[in-house]
Motif scaffolding. Sequence first.
Motif, PDB file in Angstrom:
ATOM      1  N   ARG A 424     -35.367 -22.964  42.573  1.00  0.00           N
ATOM      2  CA  ARG A 424     -34.380 -22.390  44.083  1.00  0.00           C
ATOM      3  C   ARG A 424     -35.944 -21.888  44.771  1.00  0.00           C
ATOM      4  O   ARG A 424     -36.112 -21.684  46.418  1.00  0.00           O
ATOM      5  CB  ARG A 424     -33.029 -22.170  44.109  1.00  0.00           C
ATOM      6  CG  ARG A 424     -32.377 -23.386  44.422  1.00  0.00           C
ATOM      7  CD  ARG A 424     -31.095 -23.058  44.864  1.00  0.00           C
ATOM      8  NE  ARG A 424     -30.236 -24.509  44.845  1.00  0.00           N
ATOM      9  CZ  ARG A 424     -29.322 -24.081  44.228  1.00  0.00           C
ATOM     10  NH1 ARG A 424     -28.757 -23.345  44.838  1.00  0.00           N
ATOM     11  NH2 ARG A 424     -28.201 -25.590  45.158  1.00  0.00           N
ATOM     12  N   THR A 425     -36.047 -20.819  43.791  1.00  0.00           N
ATOM     13  CA  THR A 425     -36.716 -19.107  44.427  1.00  0.00           C
ATOM     14  C   THR A 425     -37.438 -19.606  45.005  1.00  0.00           C
ATOM     15  O   THR A 425     -37.831 -18.890  45.876  1.00  0.00           O
ATOM     16  CB  THR A 425     -36.345 -18.405  43.680  1.00  0.00           C
ATOM     17  OG1 THR A 425     -35.461 -17.762  42.424  1.00  0.00           O
ATOM     18  CG2 THR A 425     -37.216 -16.987  44.131  1.00  0.00           C
ATOM     19  N   THR A 428     -37.781 -21.295  48.385  1.00  0.00           N
ATOM     20  CA  THR A 428     -37.588 -20.881  49.566  1.00  0.00           C
ATOM     21  C   THR A 428     -38.351 -20.386  49.969  1.00  0.00           C
ATOM     22  O   THR A 428     -38.671 -20.594  51.204  1.00  0.00           O
ATOM     23  CB  THR A 428     -36.700 -19.796  48.849  1.00  0.00           C
ATOM     24  OG1 THR A 428     -35.018 -19.979  47.816  1.00  0.00           O
ATOM     25  CG2 THR A 428     -36.059 -19.177  50.129  1.00  0.00           C
ATOM     26  N   SER A 429     -39.194 -19.915  49.615  1.00  0.00           N
ATOM     27  CA  SER A 429     -40.444 -19.047  50.745  1.00  0.00           C
ATOM     28  C   SER A 429     -41.440 -20.270  51.234  1.00  0.00           C
ATOM     29  O   SER A 429     -42.178 -20.527  51.696  1.00  0.00           O
ATOM     30  CB  SER A 429     -41.503 -18.257  49.403  1.00  0.00           C
ATOM     31  OG  SER A 429     -41.151 -17.371  48.524  1.00  0.00           O
ATOM     32  N   HIS A 431     -40.333 -23.585  51.782  1.00  0.00           N
ATOM     33  CA  HIS A 431     -39.814 -23.732  52.868  1.00  0.00           C
ATOM     34  C   HIS A 431     -40.004 -22.693  53.869  1.00  0.00           C
ATOM     35  O   HIS A 431     -39.892 -23.256  55.313  1.00  0.00           O
ATOM     36  CB  HIS A 431     -38.188 -24.827  52.455  1.00  0.00           C
ATOM     37  CG  HIS A 431     -37.291 -24.980  52.929  1.00  0.00           C
ATOM     38  ND1 HIS A 431     -36.763 -24.079  53.722  1.00  0.00           N
ATOM     39  CD2 HIS A 431     -37.461 -26.134  53.720  1.00  0.00           C
ATOM     40  CE1 HIS A 431     -35.994 -25.009  55.142  1.00  0.00           C
ATOM     41  NE2 HIS A 431     -36.290 -26.500  55.024  1.00  0.00           N
ATOM     42  N   GLY A 432     -39.336 -21.991  53.338  1.00  0.00           N
ATOM     43  CA  GLY A 432     -39.659 -20.786  54.869  1.00  0.00           C
ATOM     44  C   GLY A 432     -40.592 -21.389  55.790  1.00  0.00           C
ATOM     45  O   GLY A 432     -40.937 -21.049  56.604  1.00  0.00           O
ATOM     46  N   ALA A 433     -41.931 -20.959  55.149  1.00  0.00           N
ATOM     47  CA  ALA A 433     -43.087 -20.407  55.393  1.00  0.00           C
ATOM     48  C   ALA A 433     -43.335 -21.787  56.251  1.00  0.00           C
ATOM     49  O   ALA A 433     -43.898 -22.013  57.265  1.00  0.00           O
ATOM     50  CB  ALA A 433     -44.095 -21.090  54.475  1.00  0.00           C
ATOM     51  N   LYS A 435     -41.978 -23.916  57.292  1.00  0.00           N
ATOM     52  CA  LYS A 435     -40.751 -24.744  58.625  1.00  0.00           C
ATOM     53  C   LYS A 435     -41.556 -23.314  59.472  1.00  0.00           C
ATOM     54  O   LYS A 435     -41.010 -23.825  60.930  1.00  0.00           O
ATOM     55  CB  LYS A 435     -39.113 -23.243  58.286  1.00  0.00           C
ATOM     56  CG  LYS A 435     -38.219 -23.713  59.138  1.00  0.00           C
ATOM     57  CD  LYS A 435     -37.421 -25.304  58.707  1.00  0.00           C
ATOM     58  CE  LYS A 435     -36.554 -25.439  60.342  1.00  0.00           C
ATOM     59  NZ  LYS A 435     -35.442 -26.817  60.212  1.00  0.00           N
ATOM     60  N   LEU A 436     -41.476 -22.009  59.771  1.00  0.00           N
ATOM     61  CA  LEU A 436     -42.685 -21.331  60.923  1.00  0.00           C
ATOM     62  C   LEU A 436     -43.194 -21.800  61.374  1.00  0.00           C
ATOM     63  O   LEU A 436     -43.506 -21.887  62.385  1.00  0.00           O
ATOM     64  CB  LEU A 436     -42.345 -19.993  60.423  1.00  0.00           C
ATOM     65  CG  LEU A 436     -40.993 -19.416  59.598  1.00  0.00           C
ATOM     66  CD1 LEU A 436     -41.034 -17.501  59.058  1.00  0.00           C
ATOM     67  CD2 LEU A 436     -40.413 -18.684  61.229  1.00  0.00           C
ATOM     68  N   THR A 438     -44.206 -24.918  61.610  1.00  0.00           N
ATOM     69  CA  THR A 438     -44.062 -25.718  62.445  1.00  0.00           C
ATOM     70  C   THR A 438     -43.587 -25.685  63.858  1.00  0.00           C
ATOM     71  O   THR A 438     -43.774 -26.310  65.024  1.00  0.00           O
ATOM     72  CB  THR A 438     -42.462 -26.897  61.651  1.00  0.00           C
ATOM     73  OG1 THR A 438     -42.028 -26.167  61.223  1.00  0.00           O
ATOM     74  CG2 THR A 438     -43.362 -27.305  60.243  1.00  0.00           C
ATOM     75  N   THR A 439     -42.596 -24.094  63.421  1.00  0.00           N
ATOM     76  CA  THR A 439     -42.548 -24.016  65.338  1.00  0.00           C
ATOM     77  C   THR A 439     -43.406 -24.111  66.340  1.00  0.00           C
ATOM     78  O   THR A 439     -43.590 -23.874  67.697  1.00  0.00           O
ATOM     79  CB  THR A 439     -41.322 -22.792  65.258  1.00  0.00           C
ATOM     80  OG1 THR A 439     -42.585 -21.663  63.913  1.00  0.00           O
ATOM     81  CG2 THR A 439     -40.805 -22.628  64.279  1.00  0.00           C
ATOM     82  N   LYS A 441     -45.237 -21.161  67.113  1.00  0.00           N
ATOM     83  CA  LYS A 441     -45.072 -19.948  67.532  1.00  0.00           C
ATOM     84  C   LYS A 441     -46.037 -19.073  67.269  1.00  0.00           C
ATOM     85  O   LYS A 441     -46.896 -17.377  67.391  1.00  0.00           O
ATOM     86  CB  LYS A 441     -43.503 -19.851  67.464  1.00  0.00           C
ATOM     87  CG  LYS A 441     -43.010 -20.251  68.024  1.00  0.00           C
ATOM     88  CD  LYS A 441     -41.627 -18.940  68.170  1.00  0.00           C
ATOM     89  CE  LYS A 441     -40.672 -20.183  70.231  1.00  0.00           C
ATOM     90  NZ  LYS A 441     -39.109 -19.039  69.542  1.00  0.00           N
ATOM     91  N   THR A 464     -35.038 -30.132  47.505  1.00  0.00           N
ATOM     92  CA  THR A 464     -34.346 -28.860  48.056  1.00  0.00           C
ATOM     93  C   THR A 464     -32.981 -29.303  47.335  1.00  0.00           C
ATOM     94  O   THR A 464     -32.096 -29.171  46.526  1.00  0.00           O
ATOM     95  CB  THR A 464     -34.370 -28.282  48.832  1.00  0.00           C
ATOM     96  OG1 THR A 464     -35.424 -27.364  49.093  1.00  0.00           O
ATOM     97  CG2 THR A 464     -32.409 -26.960  49.372  1.00  0.00           C
TER      98      THR A 464
ATOM     99  N   ILE B  15     -40.398 -14.135  49.720  1.00  0.00           N
ATOM    100  CA  ILE B  15     -39.021 -14.425  50.731  1.00  0.00           C
ATOM    101  C   ILE B  15     -38.732 -13.365  51.680  1.00  0.00           C
ATOM    102  O   ILE B  15     -38.299 -13.822  52.620  1.00  0.00           O
ATOM    103  CB  ILE B  15     -38.177 -14.959  49.610  1.00  0.00           C
ATOM    104  CG1 ILE B  15     -37.926 -15.447  49.059  1.00  0.00           C
ATOM    105  CG2 ILE B  15     -36.979 -14.681  50.004  1.00  0.00           C
ATOM    106  CD1 ILE B  15     -37.269 -15.596  47.444  1.00  0.00           C
ATOM    107  N   VAL B  18     -41.241 -13.910  54.465  1.00  0.00           N
ATOM    108  CA  VAL B  18     -40.901 -15.248  55.382  1.00  0.00           C
ATOM    109  C   VAL B  18     -39.516 -15.115  56.316  1.00  0.00           C
ATOM    110  O   VAL B  18     -39.778 -14.651  57.057  1.00  0.00           O
ATOM    111  CB  VAL B  18     -40.479 -16.482  54.337  1.00  0.00           C
ATOM    112  CG1 VAL B  18     -39.462 -17.645  54.808  1.00  0.00           C
ATOM    113  CG2 VAL B  18     -42.028 -17.309  53.828  1.00  0.00           C
ATOM    114  N   PRO B 108     -32.165 -22.503  49.927  1.00  0.00           N
ATOM    115  CA  PRO B 108     -32.699 -21.639  50.638  1.00  0.00           C
ATOM    116  C   PRO B 108     -32.529 -21.594  52.165  1.00  0.00           C
ATOM    117  O   PRO B 108     -31.698 -22.681  53.009  1.00  0.00           O
ATOM    118  CB  PRO B 108     -34.246 -22.549  50.259  1.00  0.00           C
ATOM    119  CG  PRO B 108     -33.595 -23.575  50.070  1.00  0.00           C
ATOM    120  CD  PRO B 108     -32.162 -23.882  49.795  1.00  0.00           C
ATOM    121  N   PRO B 111     -35.662 -19.397  58.196  1.00  0.00           N
ATOM    122  CA  PRO B 111     -35.380 -18.490  58.762  1.00  0.00           C
ATOM    123  C   PRO B 111     -36.043 -18.776  60.273  1.00  0.00           C
ATOM    124  O   PRO B 111     -36.460 -17.692  60.875  1.00  0.00           O
ATOM    125  CB  PRO B 111     -37.166 -18.817  57.841  1.00  0.00           C
ATOM    126  CG  PRO B 111     -38.114 -19.916  58.451  1.00  0.00           C
ATOM    127  CD  PRO B 111     -36.844 -20.633  57.650  1.00  0.00           C
TER     128      PRO B 111
END
Lengths: 641, 126
Positions: A424-425, A428-429, A431-433, A435-436, A438-439, A441, A464, B15, B18, B108, B111
């Motif tokens: 998961r750790t 998380t990075s 997925h978060g990266a 996701k950011l 795709t915005t 921005k 996930t 993390i 992000v 997760p 963000p």
Amino acid sequence: MVSSEHHPANPPALRQPLEPFFAIAPSLLCITSTDGSFEQLNPQFSKTLGYTLPTLVAQTFIDFVHPDDCEATQLAWEKLIETGHTHSFETRYRCIDGGYRHLVWAITFSQNLIYAAANDITDQRQTEQTLLQERDFSQSILDTINNFNEHPESATPSQYSQQTLENIFDLAGEAIICIDQTQHIQMFNQAAEQIFGYTTAEAIGQHLDLLLPDALRAIHRKHVTAFSKSSRPSKRMGERQRQVSGCRKNGETFPAEASISRSKTKDGIWFTVMLQDITERVQAEAAIRRSEERLRTTTNALPVLIAYIDADERYRFNNRAYEDWLGVPYRTLEGKSLSTALGADVYNTIQPYLHQALAGQSVTFEVELPNSERPYRWVSVSYQPDIHESKVRGCFALTQDISDHKAADQLKDEFVSVVSHELRTPLTSIHGALKLLTTGKLGQLEPQGQELLEIALNNTERLTRLINDVLDLERIESGRIKMIKVRCQVADVLHQAAQAMTPMAQIHGVKLQVVPTDTYIYADPDHIEQTLTNLLSNAIKFSPHGETVLLRAIEQSRQVLFKVIDHGRGIPEDKLETIFERFQQVDASDTRIHGGTGLGLAICREIVQYHDGRIWVTSIHGQGSTFCFTLPKTSTQEDAS
Amino acid sequence: MTKRKILLIDDETDIQTVAKIGLTLNTDWSVITASSGEAGLEMAIATAPDAILLDVAMPGMDGLATISALQKNTTTAKIPVVFLTAKAQASDRRRLYEAGASGVITKPFDPITLSSQLAGFLSWTI
């Protein structure tokens, strides 16, 4: 009469301190009035004769006496009342099964009451009877032989003794052989003919050696000579080994049991040998021994502890595994009580289960027990009662060390948990990266780049969900998840689940309709909501655009039936059962296209089963599916609270 | 209104990055980061942030030890703490709230919505 004025259970003559003796005495004790009606009886009466106390009290002493013994009993009775002296006599006394017990009575008379005590000597009488019959038989043989030998002057025995002799010889199942002082055969009966294979004519006049194996002839001769000089009238032959060997006409040697007796005749001392061929018995014994040996060898080779425990809680059989477990030679355990062999602490732990088994129930339990080598081990114990003619004779005990199994299970649980957490750790990075990115921005990508980004994001989300589901399932199955059951309103649970799924329904253009019921269930609301959202998510995914998914609860007598109804593609009949298994989907491409993990329904089933409910699906292929599950309602009492 | 200052304590620097980008995407917040409980505690005392976003599973001083240390220090005792955790069980969450958390965000995390989630727990308007 004193008796009628007193309660039968408490006559005046029986002093309070003597009452317990009356109750526990192994003899039959009673107090009667002079007419023989019972005033008081001790429990041994019922135990020996089989009648209930009321049945006995309703009759008189004489009613149970054997008809042939009535007169003598009556006489003893009258004499007692007349003289007041203590008397003793024997009667046969009737039992509930119609048989008779031999009782020796001692009776005495005091204050108008008769006190009688009896001992049951039935077994003794039967043994005497058997011995008498045996003695009569042996005696009649010896008498006849002696008679024949002592009166040979009439050339042939008298008609009477000749007949008797033949009858006895024919009847005897044993070989009867008479030899003279020079050990030559003088008589040889039918049974001897059958056993040895010689006719009487062939045997008569031959030396006894004829019937003995070569190797034993010399020693046998010595024994007979020694016996002729001893003072004993008879003896068992082959006393040390309990058996002798004979030799048949065909040369075959066989095991036998024999006794020899001596009679004085006109021609000197004669010996009568009575012999039984015990080949079959020896073979049967050997077969039993071999079978026992095989059983021992097999059970000794097994790594589990195997024992037989009798009704008195004593070991009657233990295999070798006990040696390692208890640290004592396993053969020394036979006959030992469990409390002695295992020690008070262990015995106290297993005692309730053992008592259950000895009461006729099969029991299996897991317990931590000390071991001779390591301080404590987890074992699984099974007791299987040994029931014979509706009586528990004992139980078979099977004890298995499951410590390694337990440790492995724990290791597996920990492994799954750690791996999932470690996965998961980084996710998380990632997925978060993604996701950011795709915005847009952080900078716009070309359409193809944007598409690739979305593929990466979708698959990260799928991974996930998979990890979450694997963890969930593992936690439920290992029991590490604690579901806390509370009384909850069905309508609340339905609405919460529907609310959680509304965004997804909107994305898919599917309407959600809820039909609740005004009742309560006893369940963990979070997990029931998880079950409902799983089912709703499937229903939404497979519903065509514009269709409605119905979530319904129906109150039944003891349970609430939940239904999730869709009008999707449906499920083929052969998949209706298997879709609740892990990674079993209607179509292998479902995981990829619809983003499922293949574990959702397996989780639903675990949750429902944990709540003592049932889950199933009905479907018409091409027209839609209805997923149903039941949950128990709260009891009326809980409803009222 | 002065710019809000968030202290992010997480041993995973990826993390951190992000979360930091997510938190500042739609806000004017400033985000400072620490990679261990011990470093985070020092930084909290030194900088007095408006809120702390705290990872639970960390080598050395973990999240629970850190919140306990923060509460014992008069400078940091009143700073609201929101946990970031991979353990999503109800019992795990309860344990964190009992330790004094103002909120719990599971990993997760998203963000993009991280700042609004955090603001929700703290009743902040963005």
